[in-house]
Structures are given as structure tokens and as C-alpha cells.
Design a protein around this motif. Structure first.
Motif, PDB file in Angstrom:
ATOM      1  N   HIS A   1      36.413  44.696  46.656  1.00 54.22           N
ATOM      2  CA  HIS A   1      34.996  44.915  46.356  1.00 54.22           C
ATOM      3  C   HIS A   1      34.151  43.711  46.779  1.00 54.22           C
ATOM      4  CE1 HIS A   1      31.535  46.489  44.224  1.00 54.22           C
ATOM      5  NE2 HIS A   1      31.407  45.340  43.585  1.00 54.22           N
ATOM      6  N   VAL A   2      32.989  43.984  47.361  1.00 58.17           N
ATOM      7  CA  VAL A   2      32.080  42.939  47.826  1.00 58.17           C
ATOM      8  C   VAL A   2      30.814  42.893  46.982  1.00 58.17           C
ATOM      9  CG1 VAL A   2      30.653  42.182  49.751  1.00 58.17           C
ATOM     10  CG2 VAL A   2      32.902  43.110  50.189  1.00 58.17           C
ATOM     11  N   GLY A   3      30.257  44.051  46.683  1.00 51.41           N
ATOM     12  CA  GLY A   3      29.015  44.090  45.924  1.00 51.41           C
ATOM     13  C   GLY A   3      28.387  45.458  46.014  1.00 51.41           C
ATOM     14  N   LYS A   4      27.057  45.496  45.855  1.00 50.34           N
ATOM     15  CA  LYS A   4      26.309  46.751  45.908  1.00 50.34           C
ATOM     16  C   LYS A   4      25.151  46.625  46.875  1.00 50.34           C
ATOM     17  CE  LYS A   4      27.478  48.607  41.507  1.00 50.34           C
ATOM     18  NZ  LYS A   4      27.256  49.854  40.855  1.00 50.34           N
ATOM     19  N   VAL A   5      24.781  47.735  47.479  1.00 54.48           N
ATOM     20  CA  VAL A   5      23.662  47.765  48.416  1.00 54.48           C
ATOM     21  C   VAL A   5      22.360  47.587  47.636  1.00 54.48           C
ATOM     22  CG1 VAL A   5      22.395  49.148  50.113  1.00 54.48           C
ATOM     23  CG2 VAL A   5      24.902  49.250  50.033  1.00 54.48           C
ATOM     24  N   ASP A   6      21.612  46.569  48.044  1.00 57.28           N
ATOM     25  CA  ASP A   6      20.320  46.280  47.435  1.00 57.28           C
ATOM     26  C   ASP A   6      19.184  46.889  48.259  1.00 57.28           C
ATOM     27  OD1 ASP A   6      18.667  45.026  45.484  1.00 57.28           O
ATOM     28  OD2 ASP A   6      18.277  43.378  46.867  1.00 57.28           O
ATOM     29  N   LYS A   7      19.404  46.949  49.577  1.00 59.08           N
ATOM     30  CA  LYS A   7      18.414  47.498  50.506  1.00 59.08           C
ATOM     31  C   LYS A   7      19.177  47.933  51.752  1.00 59.08           C
ATOM     32  CE  LYS A   7      14.363  46.021  53.261  1.00 59.08           C
ATOM     33  NZ  LYS A   7      13.943  47.329  53.555  1.00 59.08           N
ATOM     34  N   HIS A   8      18.619  48.895  52.456  1.00 54.83           N
ATOM     35  CA  HIS A   8      19.236  49.302  53.720  1.00 54.83           C
ATOM     36  C   HIS A   8      18.156  49.816  54.653  1.00 54.83           C
ATOM     37  CE1 HIS A   8      19.086  53.745  53.211  1.00 54.83           C
ATOM     38  NE2 HIS A   8      19.004  53.398  51.937  1.00 54.83           N
ATOM     39  N   SER A   9      18.505  49.852  55.932  1.00 56.15           N
ATOM     40  CA  SER A   9      17.599  50.362  56.945  1.00 56.15           C
ATOM     41  C   SER A   9      18.337  51.374  57.802  1.00 56.15           C
ATOM     42  CB  SER A   9      17.094  49.221  57.840  1.00 56.15           C
ATOM     43  OG  SER A   9      16.425  49.744  58.969  1.00 56.15           O
ATOM     44  N   ASP A  10      17.645  52.450  58.100  1.00 56.76           N
ATOM     45  CA  ASP A  10      18.155  53.483  59.008  1.00 56.76           C
ATOM     46  C   ASP A  10      17.459  53.434  60.355  1.00 56.76           C
ATOM     47  OD1 ASP A  10      19.941  54.616  57.264  1.00 56.76           O
ATOM     48  OD2 ASP A  10      18.622  56.231  56.627  1.00 56.76           O
TER      49      ASP A  10
ATOM     50  N   ASP B   1      31.396  33.974  54.016  1.00 60.54           N
ATOM     51  CA  ASP B   1      31.041  32.894  54.948  1.00 60.54           C
ATOM     52  C   ASP B   1      29.865  33.247  55.864  1.00 60.54           C
ATOM     53  OD1 ASP B   1      33.075  31.375  53.872  1.00 60.54           O
ATOM     54  OD2 ASP B   1      34.501  31.828  55.472  1.00 60.54           O
ATOM     55  N   ALA B   2      29.274  34.421  55.689  1.00 64.99           N
ATOM     56  CA  ALA B   2      28.138  34.827  56.524  1.00 64.99           C
ATOM     57  C   ALA B   2      26.943  33.921  56.274  1.00 64.99           C
ATOM     58  CB  ALA B   2      27.754  36.272  56.215  1.00 64.99           C
ATOM     59  N   PRO B   3      26.094  33.759  57.281  1.00 68.10           N
ATOM     60  CA  PRO B   3      24.870  32.971  57.078  1.00 68.10           C
ATOM     61  C   PRO B   3      24.070  33.543  55.907  1.00 68.10           C
ATOM     62  CG  PRO B   3      25.144  33.548  59.390  1.00 68.10           C
ATOM     63  CD  PRO B   3      26.189  34.309  58.622  1.00 68.10           C
ATOM     64  N   GLU B   4      23.550  32.665  55.086  1.00 64.46           N
ATOM     65  CA  GLU B   4      22.807  33.101  53.908  1.00 64.46           C
ATOM     66  C   GLU B   4      21.585  33.920  54.300  1.00 64.46           C
ATOM     67  OE1 GLU B   4      21.292  31.375  49.639  1.00 64.46           O
ATOM     68  OE2 GLU B   4      22.172  30.024  51.123  1.00 64.46           O
ATOM     69  N   PHE B   5      21.309  34.947  53.517  1.00 68.71           N
ATOM     70  CA  PHE B   5      20.200  35.854  53.782  1.00 68.71           C
ATOM     71  C   PHE B   5      19.037  35.562  52.840  1.00 68.71           C
ATOM     72  CE2 PHE B   5      18.040  39.867  52.646  1.00 68.71           C
ATOM     73  CZ  PHE B   5      17.461  40.139  53.863  1.00 68.71           C
ATOM     74  N   HIS B   6      17.852  35.419  53.411  1.00 68.37           N
ATOM     75  CA  HIS B   6      16.617  35.286  52.640  1.00 68.37           C
ATOM     76  C   HIS B   6      15.670  36.374  53.125  1.00 68.37           C
ATOM     77  CE1 HIS B   6      17.796  31.464  50.905  1.00 68.37           C
ATOM     78  NE2 HIS B   6      18.185  31.096  52.104  1.00 68.37           N
ATOM     79  N   ARG B   7      15.427  37.337  52.266  1.00 62.69           N
ATOM     80  CA  ARG B   7      14.644  38.527  52.614  1.00 62.69           C
ATOM     81  C   ARG B   7      13.320  38.203  53.297  1.00 62.69           C
ATOM     82  NH1 ARG B   7      15.387  43.397  50.139  1.00 62.69           N
ATOM     83  NH2 ARG B   7      16.695  42.267  48.677  1.00 62.69           N
ATOM     84  N   GLU B   8      12.538  37.298  52.723  1.00 61.01           N
ATOM     85  CA  GLU B   8      11.212  37.000  53.255  1.00 61.01           C
ATOM     86  C   GLU B   8      11.263  36.272  54.598  1.00 61.01           C
ATOM     87  OE1 GLU B   8      12.763  33.772  50.844  1.00 61.01           O
ATOM     88  OE2 GLU B   8      12.437  35.849  50.327  1.00 61.01           O
ATOM     89  N   LYS B   9      12.390  35.694  54.905  1.00 56.96           N
ATOM     90  CA  LYS B   9      12.510  34.884  56.118  1.00 56.96           C
ATOM     91  C   LYS B   9      13.265  35.599  57.243  1.00 56.96           C
ATOM     92  CE  LYS B   9      14.584  30.441  57.389  1.00 56.96           C
ATOM     93  NZ  LYS B   9      15.335  29.307  56.872  1.00 56.96           N
ATOM     94  N   HIS B  10      14.248  36.394  56.919  1.00 52.58           N
ATOM     95  CA  HIS B  10      15.201  36.846  57.926  1.00 52.58           C
ATOM     96  C   HIS B  10      15.075  38.276  58.427  1.00 52.58           C
ATOM     97  CE1 HIS B  10      17.954  33.431  56.502  1.00 52.58           C
ATOM     98  NE2 HIS B  10      17.373  33.084  57.620  1.00 52.58           N
ATOM     99  N   LEU B  11      14.379  39.149  57.736  1.00 52.63           N
ATOM    100  CA  LEU B  11      14.368  40.546  58.180  1.00 52.63           C
ATOM    101  C   LEU B  11      13.818  40.719  59.584  1.00 52.63           C
ATOM    102  CD1 LEU B  11      13.505  42.621  54.999  1.00 52.63           C
ATOM    103  CD2 LEU B  11      15.677  42.454  56.215  1.00 52.63           C
ATOM    104  N   GLU B  12      12.881  39.899  59.977  1.00 49.26           N
ATOM    105  CA  GLU B  12      12.285  40.026  61.315  1.00 49.26           C
ATOM    106  C   GLU B  12      12.667  38.874  62.249  1.00 49.26           C
ATOM    107  OE1 GLU B  12      10.673  42.786  62.065  1.00 49.26           O
ATOM    108  OE2 GLU B  12      10.884  43.479  59.998  1.00 49.26           O
ATOM    109  N   ASP B  13      13.673  38.084  61.891  1.00 51.57           N
ATOM    110  CA  ASP B  13      14.033  36.879  62.640  1.00 51.57           C
ATOM    111  C   ASP B  13      15.146  37.151  63.651  1.00 51.57           C
ATOM    112  OD1 ASP B  13      14.832  34.400  63.551  1.00 51.57           O
ATOM    113  OD2 ASP B  13      15.121  33.522  61.577  1.00 51.57           O
TER     114      ASP B  13
END
Length: 123
Positions: free
Chosen positions: A31-40, A88-100
Motif C-alpha cells: 500500500h502507498v496511499g490514497k488518491v487526493d487528486k487526479h487528471s484525465d 524517493d520521488a521528487p517532492e510534490f507541491h500542488r501550487e508550484k508543480h502542476l504546471e511546471d
């Protein structure tokens, strides 16, 4: 047809428009976690996974191509990466990374999908 790093594999069982929020996410080793947001979005599909306490609440972005299968009845998504790879994935910051695009490129390299923010070879 070549599948795209930021698109669901045709064999994953993804149905466009299905709300995956809250689905459990299972790595190859647990188990890793739960989906908080997704895009189709076409060529920009991903999951934002809240990993909870196992890595101190870190959110990670998983390209849709990492999804192997989706069990709609059990509300579980199976990905082809280990817990360690996700941790080990690069840390995700919603406000910074969605369009980066630079962040997308970094993720692509981390997951072995190529360095392009919108593409790269499938594994």
C-alpha cells in the motif's frame, strides 16, 4: 500506437470521467496511499497520491502511465512502481508543480519514462 507517459495505458482499465479520488493506491510491494487528486486530461493525466504516515504525509505525483490496472469495485489502483521508488520521488507541491514542465521532466527521469515533460518512452 505508442502510449504516452502522461496517459493511461490502454490495458489499465481506466474509464475517462471516473472519479478516482479516495481510491487506494498499491505499489508492487504494498500500500502507498490514497488518491487526493487526479487528471484525465489528454496527454496530461496523473494521480496525486497522499502517502499518509508511511513517509510523513508527503504527496507524490504519479504519471498515469505508471497505472497497471484499476479495480473499480474495490476502488484500488495498482501501479508498476515499488514503495521505495515512490518514496524517493521528487517532492510534490500542488501550487508550484502542476504546471511546471521542469518538474514533469524530473519526474519522468525518476520513474524511467524519459526526460520530456510530455512524453518519453514507455517502459
Amino acid at each position: 500506437m505508442t502510449e504516452h507517459a502522461w496517459a493511461y495505458k490502454s490495458t489499465a482499465g481506466h474509464l475517462a470521467g471516473t472519479d478516482l479520488t479516495g481510491y487506494r493506491v498499491e505499489a508492487t510491494d504494498g500500500h502507498v496511499g490514497k488518491v487526493d487528486k487526479h487528471s484525465d486530461e489528454v496527454e496530461d493525466a496523473y494521480l496525486v497520491v497522499d502517502t499518509g504516515v508511511w513517509i510523513f504525509g508527503k504527496e507524490v505525483l504519479l504519471p498515469a502511465s505508471t497505472v497497471v490496472s484499476i479495480d473499480l469495485e474495490a476502488q484500488t489502483i495498482f501501479v508498476d512502481r515499488t514503495r521505495e521508488q515512490i518514496k524517493d520521488a521528487p517532492e510534490f507541491h500542488r501550487e508550484k508543480h502542476l504546471e511546471d514542465p521542469g518538474y514533469r521532466s524530473e519526474l519522468g527521469m525518476h520513474y524511467g519514462l524519459g526526460g520530456s515533460p510530455y512524453g518519453g518512452p514507455m517502459i
